[in-house]
Design a protein around this motif. Sequence first.
Motif, mmCIF file in Angstrom:
data_model
loop_
_atom_site.group_PDB
_atom_site.id
_atom_site.type_symbol
_atom_site.label_atom_id
_atom_site.label_comp_id
_atom_site.label_asym_id
_atom_site.label_seq_id
_atom_site.Cartn_x
_atom_site.Cartn_y
_atom_site.Cartn_z
ATOM 1 N N ASP A 72 0.849 -1.211 -0.080
ATOM 2 C CA ASP A 72 0.025 -0.143 0.044
ATOM 3 C C ASP A 72 0.887 1.192 -0.018
ATOM 4 O OD1 ASP A 72 -2.860 0.847 -0.545
ATOM 5 O OD2 ASP A 72 -2.856 1.182 1.714
ATOM 6 N N VAL A 73 2.120 1.231 -0.685
ATOM 7 C CA VAL A 73 2.755 2.360 -0.845
ATOM 8 C C VAL A 73 2.546 2.897 -2.378
ATOM 9 C CG1 VAL A 73 5.193 3.257 -1.033
ATOM 10 C CG2 VAL A 73 4.390 1.778 1.147
ATOM 11 N N ASP A 74 2.217 4.117 -2.423
ATOM 12 C CA ASP A 74 2.242 4.611 -3.880
ATOM 13 C C ASP A 74 3.602 4.945 -4.571
ATOM 14 O OD1 ASP A 74 -0.491 4.806 -3.498
ATOM 15 O OD2 ASP A 74 -0.715 7.026 -3.082
ATOM 16 N N VAL A 75 3.570 4.391 -5.661
ATOM 17 C CA VAL A 75 4.834 4.451 -6.435
ATOM 18 C C VAL A 75 4.350 5.080 -7.800
ATOM 19 C CG1 VAL A 75 6.574 3.298 -7.664
ATOM 20 C CG2 VAL A 75 6.220 2.374 -5.392
ATOM 21 N N HIS A 76 4.708 6.650 -7.805
ATOM 22 C CA HIS A 76 4.527 7.263 -8.962
ATOM 23 C C HIS A 76 5.743 7.095 -10.041
ATOM 24 C CE1 HIS A 76 1.209 9.392 -6.988
ATOM 25 N NE2 HIS A 76 1.607 9.048 -6.145
ATOM 26 N N LEU A 77 5.414 6.447 -11.157
ATOM 27 C CA LEU A 77 6.594 6.061 -11.866
ATOM 28 C C LEU A 77 6.768 7.172 -12.908
ATOM 29 C CD1 LEU A 77 5.890 2.239 -12.590
ATOM 30 C CD2 LEU A 77 7.773 3.294 -11.493
ATOM 31 N N PRO A 78 7.889 7.373 -13.606
ATOM 32 C CA PRO A 78 8.153 8.457 -14.384
ATOM 33 C C PRO A 78 7.124 8.618 -15.799
ATOM 34 C CG PRO A 78 10.301 7.689 -13.697
ATOM 35 C CD PRO A 78 9.105 6.672 -13.137
ATOM 36 N N ASP A 79 6.420 7.452 -16.252
ATOM 37 C CA ASP A 79 5.703 7.515 -17.227
ATOM 38 C C ASP A 79 4.314 7.849 -16.978
ATOM 39 O OD1 ASP A 79 4.944 5.268 -15.877
ATOM 40 O OD2 ASP A 79 5.181 3.762 -17.682
ATOM 41 N N GLY A 80 3.974 8.177 -15.768
ATOM 42 C CA GLY A 80 2.675 8.574 -15.278
ATOM 43 C C GLY A 80 1.760 7.499 -14.675
ATOM 44 N N ASN A 81 2.495 6.227 -14.468
ATOM 45 C CA ASN A 81 1.527 4.905 -14.120
ATOM 46 C C ASN A 81 1.849 5.202 -12.320
ATOM 47 O OD1 ASN A 81 0.476 3.161 -16.270
ATOM 48 N ND2 ASN A 81 2.456 3.372 -16.713
ATOM 49 N N ILE A 121 5.621 -2.594 -17.576
ATOM 50 C CA ILE A 121 5.786 -1.280 -17.192
ATOM 51 C C ILE A 121 6.953 -0.770 -16.231
ATOM 52 C CG2 ILE A 121 4.659 0.563 -15.811
ATOM 53 C CD1 ILE A 121 1.989 -0.153 -17.337
ATOM 54 N N TYR A 122 6.918 -1.918 -15.518
ATOM 55 C CA TYR A 122 8.030 -2.049 -14.555
ATOM 56 C C TYR A 122 9.429 -2.007 -15.229
ATOM 57 C CZ TYR A 122 5.313 -2.741 -10.415
ATOM 58 O OH TYR A 122 4.287 -2.641 -9.522
ATOM 59 N N GLU A 123 9.481 -2.913 -16.303
ATOM 60 C CA GLU A 123 10.517 -3.189 -17.336
ATOM 61 C C GLU A 123 10.879 -1.638 -17.936
ATOM 62 O OE1 GLU A 123 11.382 -6.692 -20.271
ATOM 63 O OE2 GLU A 123 10.253 -5.001 -21.214
ATOM 64 N N SER A 124 9.816 -1.135 -18.584
ATOM 65 C CA SER A 124 10.201 0.096 -19.470
ATOM 66 C C SER A 124 10.466 1.274 -18.718
ATOM 67 C CB SER A 124 8.936 0.331 -20.317
ATOM 68 O OG SER A 124 8.062 0.807 -19.413
ATOM 69 N N ASN A 125 10.246 1.239 -17.100
ATOM 70 C CA ASN A 125 10.613 2.282 -16.394
ATOM 71 C C ASN A 125 11.929 2.095 -15.849
ATOM 72 O OD1 ASN A 125 8.422 4.764 -15.580
ATOM 73 N ND2 ASN A 125 7.406 2.596 -16.331
ATOM 74 N N GLY A 126 12.510 0.824 -15.962
ATOM 75 C CA GLY A 126 13.864 0.766 -15.495
ATOM 76 C C GLY A 126 14.004 -0.004 -14.165
#
Length: 193
Positions: free
Chosen positions: A55-64, A113-118
């Motif tokens: 339940d921790v919010d992770v704001h990825l660079p691609d907006g997800n 998405i995890y892959e594309s964000n690194g």
Amino acid sequence: MLNDALFYESYEIIEGEKFMSPSVPLNHSGIIFRLGMLIGNYVIANKCGYVFPDDVDVHLPDGNLFKPDLVVVKKENEGILNWHGAIYGVPDMVVEVLSRSTRKKDLTIKKDIYESNGVKEYWIIDPWVKAVDVYILRDGKFELDGEYFKYDADELKELTDEEKADVKPEIKVSIFEDCMVTVADIFSWGYDD
């Protein structure tokens, strides 16, 4: 007076679409608790990062916006942590425990998405077969680094010598130099031994 947090709407945003995040069952939560403790003990002893369960919010660079089951951030990347808010950036390691409602997303779109964000390391835990699939980011793509299973004594007796040689009882957390997690410890509580 009721705590406003009780009415907090829990959701993820995947490619612009909002998905509700249901509460997790006890076996799911127990797995994350144990894994968080195992990695967390290493991180604390070595002062090398941070571990955040459920339940921790992770704001990825691609907006997800994701709420992974477990997030690990190395000390050198702590700049992505907003201690009064959430994570804004790419964690070093993410773990998802499969559930019937999230299984498909965890194995496909979220993994992509995890892959594309690194994200450097992605673990997928299947509580029904007591298995962990570990993906490592290499040249921008996730590669399956290993499949790990918890075997009980009867299951081990059924294996051939060749199959027994392939059993891996420990998982290396690759983002750290010498952090190892025993598969049996991940699934040790609430399961028949």
